[in-house]
Design a protein around this motif. Structure first.
Motif, PDB file in Angstrom:
ATOM      1  N   SER A   1       0.809  -1.063  -0.101  1.00  0.00           N
ATOM      2  CA  SER A   1       0.305   0.109   0.304  1.00  0.00           C
ATOM      3  C   SER A   1       1.367   0.467  -0.050  1.00  0.00           C
ATOM      4  CB  SER A   1      -1.272   0.224   1.188  1.00  0.00           C
ATOM      5  OG  SER A   1      -1.982  -1.467   0.799  1.00  0.00           O
ATOM      6  N   ILE A   2       0.476   1.941  -0.432  1.00  0.00           N
ATOM      7  CA  ILE A   2       0.910   3.424  -1.073  1.00  0.00           C
ATOM      8  C   ILE A   2       0.197   4.228  -0.128  1.00  0.00           C
ATOM      9  CG2 ILE A   2       2.738   5.551  -2.582  1.00  0.00           C
ATOM     10  CD1 ILE A   2       3.286   3.204  -3.836  1.00  0.00           C
ATOM     11  N   ALA A   3       0.983   5.339   0.429  1.00  0.00           N
ATOM     12  CA  ALA A   3      -0.475   6.478   0.878  1.00  0.00           C
ATOM     13  C   ALA A   3       0.639   8.599   0.812  1.00  0.00           C
ATOM     14  CB  ALA A   3      -0.084   6.415   2.355  1.00  0.00           C
ATOM     15  N   PHE A   4      -0.167   9.073   0.399  1.00  0.00           N
ATOM     16  CA  PHE A   4       1.093  10.261   0.632  1.00  0.00           C
ATOM     17  C   PHE A   4       1.702  10.385   1.580  1.00  0.00           C
ATOM     18  CE2 PHE A   4      -3.536  11.735  -1.503  1.00  0.00           C
ATOM     19  CZ  PHE A   4      -3.027  11.542  -2.902  1.00  0.00           C
ATOM     20  N   GLY A   5       3.203  10.673   0.992  1.00  0.00           N
ATOM     21  CA  GLY A   5       3.905  11.166   2.042  1.00  0.00           C
ATOM     22  C   GLY A   5       5.091   9.807   2.083  1.00  0.00           C
ATOM     23  N   ASP A   6       4.651   8.704   1.050  1.00  0.00           N
ATOM     24  CA  ASP A   6       5.526   7.902   1.426  1.00  0.00           C
ATOM     25  C   ASP A   6       6.552   8.093   0.206  1.00  0.00           C
ATOM     26  OD1 ASP A   6       4.058   6.695   3.168  1.00  0.00           O
ATOM     27  OD2 ASP A   6       3.251   4.777   1.550  1.00  0.00           O
ATOM     28  N   LEU A   7       8.111   7.460   0.765  1.00  0.00           N
ATOM     29  CA  LEU A   7       8.883   7.748  -0.218  1.00  0.00           C
ATOM     30  C   LEU A   7       8.483   6.380  -1.309  1.00  0.00           C
ATOM     31  CD1 LEU A   7      11.904   8.342  -0.685  1.00  0.00           C
ATOM     32  CD2 LEU A   7      12.595   6.225   0.871  1.00  0.00           C
ATOM     33  N   LEU A   8       9.301   6.489  -2.318  1.00  0.00           N
ATOM     34  CA  LEU A   8       8.941   5.802  -2.569  1.00  0.00           C
ATOM     35  C   LEU A   8       9.859   4.645  -3.803  1.00  0.00           C
ATOM     36  CD1 LEU A   8       6.077   7.594  -5.977  1.00  0.00           C
ATOM     37  CD2 LEU A   8       5.302   5.956  -3.698  1.00  0.00           C
ATOM     38  N   ALA A   9      10.865   5.404  -4.256  1.00  0.00           N
ATOM     39  CA  ALA A   9      12.211   5.080  -4.684  1.00  0.00           C
ATOM     40  C   ALA A   9      13.356   6.283  -5.039  1.00  0.00           C
ATOM     41  CB  ALA A   9      11.746   5.156  -6.690  1.00  0.00           C
ATOM     42  N   THR A  10      14.419   6.328  -4.874  1.00  0.00           N
ATOM     43  CA  THR A  10      15.686   7.333  -5.359  1.00  0.00           C
ATOM     44  C   THR A  10      15.537   6.974  -6.327  1.00  0.00           C
ATOM     45  OG1 THR A  10      17.379   5.614  -4.516  1.00  0.00           O
ATOM     46  CG2 THR A  10      16.230   6.995  -3.021  1.00  0.00           C
ATOM     47  N   VAL A  11      15.747   8.236  -7.269  1.00  0.00           N
ATOM     48  CA  VAL A  11      16.097   8.053  -8.674  1.00  0.00           C
ATOM     49  C   VAL A  11      16.925   9.086  -8.906  1.00  0.00           C
ATOM     50  CG1 VAL A  11      15.141   8.467 -11.419  1.00  0.00           C
ATOM     51  CG2 VAL A  11      13.276   7.789  -9.616  1.00  0.00           C
ATOM     52  N   SER A  12      17.890   8.557  -9.596  1.00  0.00           N
ATOM     53  CA  SER A  12      19.894   8.867 -10.073  1.00  0.00           C
ATOM     54  C   SER A  12      19.958   9.390  -8.380  1.00  0.00           C
ATOM     55  CB  SER A  12      19.686  10.124 -11.239  1.00  0.00           C
ATOM     56  OG  SER A  12      19.027   9.369 -12.012  1.00  0.00           O
ATOM     57  N   GLY A  13      19.690   8.741  -7.218  1.00  0.00           N
ATOM     58  CA  GLY A  13      20.610   8.705  -6.012  1.00  0.00           C
ATOM     59  C   GLY A  13      19.705  10.359  -5.646  1.00  0.00           C
ATOM     60  N   VAL A  14      18.304  10.635  -6.064  1.00  0.00           N
ATOM     61  CA  VAL A  14      17.789  11.187  -5.089  1.00  0.00           C
ATOM     62  C   VAL A  14      16.264  10.611  -4.282  1.00  0.00           C
ATOM     63  CG1 VAL A  14      18.730  13.378  -6.107  1.00  0.00           C
ATOM     64  CG2 VAL A  14      16.425  12.491  -6.899  1.00  0.00           C
ATOM     65  N   PRO A  15      15.568  11.466  -3.138  1.00  0.00           N
ATOM     66  CA  PRO A  15      14.100  10.361  -2.968  1.00  0.00           C
ATOM     67  C   PRO A  15      13.432  11.039  -4.062  1.00  0.00           C
ATOM     68  CG  PRO A  15      14.991  11.831  -1.675  1.00  0.00           C
ATOM     69  CD  PRO A  15      16.414  11.870  -2.437  1.00  0.00           C
ATOM     70  N   VAL A  16      12.458  10.154  -3.964  1.00  0.00           N
ATOM     71  CA  VAL A  16      10.908  10.615  -4.829  1.00  0.00           C
ATOM     72  C   VAL A  16       9.981  10.668  -3.975  1.00  0.00           C
ATOM     73  CG1 VAL A  16       9.617  10.047  -6.555  1.00  0.00           C
ATOM     74  CG2 VAL A  16      12.057  10.560  -6.934  1.00  0.00           C
ATOM     75  N   PHE A  17       9.048  11.226  -3.198  1.00  0.00           N
ATOM     76  CA  PHE A  17       8.278  10.870  -2.421  1.00  0.00           C
ATOM     77  C   PHE A  17       6.172  11.220  -3.205  1.00  0.00           C
ATOM     78  CE2 PHE A  17      11.347  12.462   0.155  1.00  0.00           C
ATOM     79  CZ  PHE A  17      11.591  11.704   1.276  1.00  0.00           C
TER      80      PHE A  17
END
Length: 334
Positions: free
Chosen positions: A62-78
């Motif tokens: 489950s994914i909710a708003f505010g969750d960390l999804l992944a890192t892309v090219s070393g930076v976090p994506v929320f």
């Protein structure tokens, strides 16, 4: 000259009986996938390659708003709601409706106290830093000063569970979603005849069986309006019943596959009539009762009686007790 007599129509009747009828029926249905939402990520505008360096959420999670999804090219994506119009980096002193919406999100996530001011201040940056820290990340800095980077967020219209996600090392393609989320439950649509639909209700538990033998628990979520079969004689008339599946896993039946929907329950003893006596008209579900006496044509008169079908089994339909249909009363069948 021989007179040919028109064939006489023979009226066939059956008696209302007291009997045990177990509500068990099986109807063929088609599997449909859960509604989906796409998670959009624009990435850096600098033209650098967008490579997935880590994935923070697993398949079916489950994914909710505010969750960390992944890192892309070393930076976090929320994950950010699409209703937050974040279109730029936010630095101390910046103001605008995008700042107000971002502050409201921080309050919703529990990192910021107080009302949205519409201006980036120390408490806004501190709250964002706490958000990052909760996921083991650090707020980016420019010339030693923290700021909110627009490239650290992906947007979606709502929350859900991961249906399709990226893999480590994957290069993101422009215009393609970062994640695809399931925004509900997988479902089955089955056409129930009028008596079958009358015998069930929203919330009824069912069993869905796939062709390979696997079975899944489900619940009737909705019963649609009556549909005729005028458009397609291959489709029987009745009500489209939507069944939501309780399981969302790799073993779930495939979309567009044909399955059977089985409704079972405990037996009920009470008045029952043959299924062939059940009719459908403008007044709803009814049977035609034969009365005593004779009319002008020499046959017993009849009267339509509205009934509520409770269950059906073995060619019989259990109906609600009705003083107009006592045991022994004759109803027309066929």
């Amino acid at each position: 000259m021989t007179l040919q007599q028109a064939p006489e129509t023979v009226r066939v009747t059956a008696a209302v009986e007291e009997r045990m009828v177990t509500p068990s029926l099986s109807v063929q249905g088609v599997v449909s996938g859960a509604p989906t939402r796409e998670v959009r990520f624009e990435g850096s505008a600098g033209g650098a390659k967008q490579i997935v360096t880590s994935v923070a959420v697993a398949q079916d999670a489950s994914i909710a708003f505010g969750d960390l999804l992944a890192t892309v090219s070393g930076v976090p994506v929320f994950l950010l709601p699409e209703g937050v119009p974040l279109y730029r980096d936010l630095r101390h002193g910046d103001s605008g409706p995008d700042v107000s919406a971002f502050q409201s999100l921080l309050t919703r996530l529990g990192y910021l106290r107080g009302s949205a001011t519409g201006t980036v201040d120390a408490r806004t940056l501190t709250a964002t830093g706490l958000w990052y820290k909760a996921y083991g990340q650090k707020l980016p800095e420019s010339e030693g000063k923290p700021y909110v980077a627009v490239d650290h967020f992906a947007a979606a219209t709502g929350e859900g569970t991961v249906r399709l996600g990226p893999t480590v090392g994957q290069r993101l393609e422009p215009g393609k979603p970062l994640f695809v989320l399931s925004a509900g439950q997988q479902a089955v649509t089955a056409r129930f005849t009028v008596p079958e639909a009358d015998a069930v209700k929203v919330g009824t538990a069912v069993t869905v069986r796939a062709s390979g033998g696997a079975s899944f628990a489900g619940t009737i979520a909705s019963i649609g309006p009556f549909q005729s079969n005028e458009a397609s004689k291959e489709q029987r008339a009745g009500h489209d019943v939507r069944v939501e599946l309780s399981l969302q896993d790799a073993a779930a039946p495939k979309e567009a596959s044909t399955v059977s929907v089985t409704v079972g329950g405990q037996g009920r003893r009470g008045p029952a009539v043959p299924l062939s006596a059940i009719r459908q008209g403008s007044q709803g579900t009814y049977v035609t009762r034969e009365l005593e006496g004779e009319n002008s044509s020499g046959t017993p008169p009849t009267r339509d009686v509205t009934v509520a079908v409770l269950a059906q089994e073995g060619g019989w339909a259990s109906i609600e007790t009705n003083p107009e249909l006592p045991p022994g009363a004759k109803v027309i069948v066929g």
